[in-house]
Write an enzyme that holds these catalytic residues in place. Structure first.
Site, mmCIF file in Angstrom:
data_model
loop_
_atom_site.group_PDB
_atom_site.id
_atom_site.type_symbol
_atom_site.label_atom_id
_atom_site.label_comp_id
_atom_site.label_asym_id
_atom_site.label_seq_id
_atom_site.Cartn_x
_atom_site.Cartn_y
_atom_site.Cartn_z
ATOM 1 N N TYR A 80 1.089 -1.010 -0.342
ATOM 2 C CA TYR A 80 0.273 -0.237 -0.276
ATOM 3 C C TYR A 80 0.844 1.296 -0.143
ATOM 4 O O TYR A 80 2.361 0.956 -0.121
ATOM 5 C CB TYR A 80 -1.266 -0.081 1.519
ATOM 6 C CG TYR A 80 -2.000 -0.543 1.202
ATOM 7 C CD1 TYR A 80 -3.288 -1.116 0.629
ATOM 8 C CD2 TYR A 80 -2.526 -1.888 2.221
ATOM 9 C CE1 TYR A 80 -4.286 -1.402 0.330
ATOM 10 C CE2 TYR A 80 -3.444 -2.490 2.261
ATOM 11 C CZ TYR A 80 -4.155 -2.665 1.310
ATOM 12 O OH TYR A 80 -5.809 -2.556 1.631
ATOM 13 N N GLU A 127 -5.261 -1.416 8.840
ATOM 14 C CA GLU A 127 -5.313 -1.070 10.452
ATOM 15 C C GLU A 127 -4.551 -0.006 10.906
ATOM 16 O O GLU A 127 -3.450 -0.278 11.459
ATOM 17 C CB GLU A 127 -4.683 -2.760 11.308
ATOM 18 C CG GLU A 127 -5.703 -3.749 11.074
ATOM 19 C CD GLU A 127 -6.386 -4.253 9.374
ATOM 20 O OE1 GLU A 127 -6.417 -4.097 8.698
ATOM 21 O OE2 GLU A 127 -4.482 -4.769 9.073
ATOM 22 N N ASN A 184 -9.327 0.666 -3.032
ATOM 23 C CA ASN A 184 -9.517 -0.359 -1.980
ATOM 24 C C ASN A 184 -10.652 -1.350 -0.608
ATOM 25 O O ASN A 184 -11.093 -0.549 -0.419
ATOM 26 C CB ASN A 184 -8.384 -0.284 -0.707
ATOM 27 C CG ASN A 184 -7.856 -0.729 -0.353
ATOM 28 O OD1 ASN A 184 -7.423 -2.432 -0.467
ATOM 29 N ND2 ASN A 184 -8.004 -1.060 1.049
ATOM 30 N N GLU A 185 -11.215 -2.309 -1.647
ATOM 31 C CA GLU A 185 -12.170 -2.711 -0.997
ATOM 32 C C GLU A 185 -13.447 -1.556 -0.768
ATOM 33 O O GLU A 185 -14.358 -1.458 -0.238
ATOM 34 C CB GLU A 185 -11.977 -3.475 0.224
ATOM 35 C CG GLU A 185 -10.749 -4.836 0.189
ATOM 36 C CD GLU A 185 -10.825 -4.973 1.518
ATOM 37 O OE1 GLU A 185 -10.804 -6.316 1.974
ATOM 38 O OE2 GLU A 185 -10.527 -4.041 2.951
ATOM 39 N N GLU A 261 -5.973 -10.334 -1.609
ATOM 40 C CA GLU A 261 -5.152 -10.617 0.210
ATOM 41 C C GLU A 261 -5.518 -12.060 0.269
ATOM 42 O O GLU A 261 -6.733 -12.157 0.489
ATOM 43 C CB GLU A 261 -5.849 -9.410 1.363
ATOM 44 C CG GLU A 261 -5.405 -7.782 0.366
ATOM 45 C CD GLU A 261 -6.212 -7.521 1.190
ATOM 46 O OE1 GLU A 261 -6.422 -7.972 2.843
ATOM 47 O OE2 GLU A 261 -5.879 -5.998 1.451
#
Length: 638
Positions: A80, A127, A184-185, A261
């Site tokens: 990332y 996270e 992202n997602e 992932e």
């Protein structure tokens, strides 16, 4: 062992089966697909990737960790890019030097013979605090991760700085970058397709010509929100790869199966157990992912550390779940680089045939116990560090003060009638120490917002030290403000007239620490024995048994890794030679803080501790990590 499919002798593909004007696969792209197979420059190819974040690994160790991923049997590194790490302040240009030199990281991966997948977001989850979005942006009235021009214009300026740097390192330019992720997602957050199209176009317009892809959880809901026509669809998962493959085959029958992932471990929250995943479970799922031409990125292959205050948080039913300092994630390559049993099991499953070049463990300092010498009381030390103070009728939030992480010291002087009263912090984010005339009343938080206070009919010097425990990185809570958000009450009456001072711990250097330590402890009782003439008094703990600043001196012959523990201390922060290592907390699960060798020097080293509640007497150096009692955990969707 994984066997690659037999070579396809038909002409190599030059485009996807579902092309669009902005599709990323082209004659110039290194990676293309056809017939559910992936090709690299026309040769059948399988992505065997691993997550490794440059911002979680000391730059002097980048090459070491990259080599360990190569030894694992991987051919690609996935990273990332954390926007807030590069641009913590809006009025300062993004930085790409030192630890933030993402171009150097990408080039180093290429020098080691591996490809690179870049995931520039701007939202990354990971996270990481605020999911990588700068708090100066999310603190505004802006619809984040949407086609709101207030959001896309800011992202556009960031991409102007970032994306050309990535574009110059693409395979078509002789570099190692072979794929770039669109957002992202996104499907687990929203359904603004105009924003997703904008994000893809923004990458292409700034020079990205390699494979573009989206990544989402393998559910209809998430894929509906996060995928784009003409753009490869990848999934993220920890289990049930066969069901994910079936779902993708029904929706995108010609596309290869790509797991962007594969969660072979999991992260930890403070106050919970240490999440682990048994190697056999990992290998079983991995084999099913890569069967029949499947592609995978192991998340994380090497997790690293949430140095400083960059750890994010989750929310569950309105309760904050702050993430610990370690991002070990039970990865095959442990936080300190150790090659675990999972490493060797995964390596065997991937059919890696070359030698393991890197040592199983890196050198460590011998175990030791060092006195922790109290140098300054908590409030005195914090007040001694110069910082601008904001004055107003209500407490200033972190966002109003331009503060991303750390703490804010609020001060007011209400008159409290004689007798017992209720002091209520109606909305504190996330945790507050409350003092009246210098005496600690207690700790307040969302679950315990009320403290008793005794008045005498006179003015009380009320001080509230609010700590940000980590910004939410996933879900609708991203971007929520920090600080004393709601009013502070004495019974039903609002306390008004506040001074608010930011304590930007993330930005502190040796100079700020020196100011804090120079504040000194509270005066000794009159009957205390005097110290040497001219010497500042030294104690192994504050007289009150509360928090404060302390220092330990560590003499090192040859720098090596070590693991720091603070038995007897409760909750606070640790600096090593002026570098903020991270947060510790006796609620666990994490006990030790990983200190990599590059942070130490031959000779004398200074460890500074800011303890918020109860300072112990000792700093321990250990030769093994202690991340807490384990709990087997496998993430599942639906």
């Amino acid at each position: 062992m994984i066997e690659l499919p037999a070579p396809d002798l038909s002409p190599a593909p030059t485009t996807t089966t579902t092309p669009s004007p902005s599709a990323s696969s082209s004659a110039e792209s290194a990676l293309t697909w056809r017939g559910r197979r992936l090709y690299r420059h026309g040769v059948p190819h399988r992505i065997l990737s691993g997550g490794l974040h440059y911002f979680r690994v000391h730059p002097d160790l980048w090459r070491d960790r990259i080599r360990r991923l190569a030894d694992l049997g991987l051919n690609t590194v996935d990273t990332y890019v954390a926007w807030n790490f590069h641009q913590p302040r809006e009025d300062e240009a993004p930085r790409f030097d030192g630890w933030r030199d993402v171009e150097r990281f990408i080039r180093t991966v290429g020098e080691e013979g591996l490809d690179v997948i870049v995931r520039p977001g701007p939202y990354i989850c990971a996270e990481w605090s605020n999911g990588g979005l700068p708090s100066w942006l999310t603190g505004r009235d802006v619809a984040i991760r949407s086609s709101d021009p207030a959001f896309t214009s800011a992202v556009g300026r960031w991409f102007d700085e970032l994306v050309p740097r990535i574009a110059a390192l693409q395979a078509a330019e002789g570099g190692p970058v072979v794929a770039v992720q669109v957002e992202n997602e996104f499907g687990s957050f929203g359904d603004d397709q105009a924003y997703l199209r904008w994000n893809r176009a923004a990458l292409i317009e700034r020079g990205i010509g390699e494979l573009l892809f989206t990544a989402d959880g393998p559910t209809e809901l998430m894929l509906d929100g996060g995928t784009l026509p003409g753009t490869l669809t990848a999934v993220t998962l920890g289990s049930k790869p066969d069901a994910a493959r079936e779902l993708l085959s029904a929706r995108r029958p010609e596309e290869p199966f790509v797991v962007a992932e594969f969660w072979n471990g999991w992260f930890d929250h403070w106050g919970e157990r240490h999440h682990v995943r048994e190697a056999g479970s990992v290998v079983d799922a991995l084999k099913r992912i890569v069967a029949d031409g499947g592609n995978v990125s192991i998340y994380m292959a090497h997790g690293g550390t949430n140095f400083g205050l960059w750890a994010g948080a989750n929310e569950h039913e309105g309760r904050l779940q702050p993430t610990v300092t370690s991002y070990d994630s039970d990865a095959p390559v442990a936080e300190d680089g150790t090659l675990t049993a999972k490493f060797f099991a995964v390596r065997e499953a991937l059919g890696a045939r070359g030698p393991v070049r890197m040592p199983v463990r890196t050198p460590t300092l011998p175990p030791a116990r060092v006195p922790l010498v109290h140098r300054a009381d908590l409030l005195a030390g914090l007040r001694a560090v110069p910082a601008p103070t904001s004055t107003g009728p209500r407490p200033a939030s972190f966002e109003r003060l331009g503060l991303d992480a750390g703490m804010v010291l609020h001060s007011a002087r209400p008159r409290i009638p004689a007798g017992e009263h209720r002091l209520v912090l109606t909305d504190v984010r996330d945790r507050a120490l409350v003092f009246a005339d210098g005496a600690l009343l207690g700790v307040a938080g969302p679950d315990h917002p009320e403290l008793p206070v005794r008045g005498t009919g006179t003015v009380v010097h009320l001080e509230v030290l609010v700590e940000n425990l980590g910004r939410v990185n996933y879900g609708p809570g991203i971007g929520r403000h920090k600080g004393l958000i709601g009013p502070v009450l004495v019974d039903r009456r609002i306390v008004q007239g506040w001074d608010s001072t930011p304590i930007a711990l993330q930005e502190w250097s040796t100079a700020e620490l020196t100011h804090a330590l120079a504040a000194g402890p509270a005066p000794e009782p009159a009957d205390a024995a005097p110290g040497p003439a001219g010497a500042a008094p030294e104690r192994t703990g504050p007289a009150s048994g509360q928090g404060g600043f302390a220092v330990a001196t560590v003499d090192v012959e040859t720098p090596a890794d070590t693991f720091l523990a603070l038995p007897g201390s409760r909750r606070g922060l640790v600096w090593v030679n002026g570098f903020l290592l991270g947060r510790y907390w006796d609620i666990g699960p994490q006990v030790t803080l990983y200190c990599p060798a590059p942070l130490l020097r031959a000779g004398r080293n200074t460890v500074t501790v800011l303890e918020l509640e109860r300072l112990g007497a000792t700093l321990e150096l250990r030769d093994r990590p202690e991340l807490g009692p384990p709990e087997e955990y496998v993430e599942e969707f639906g």
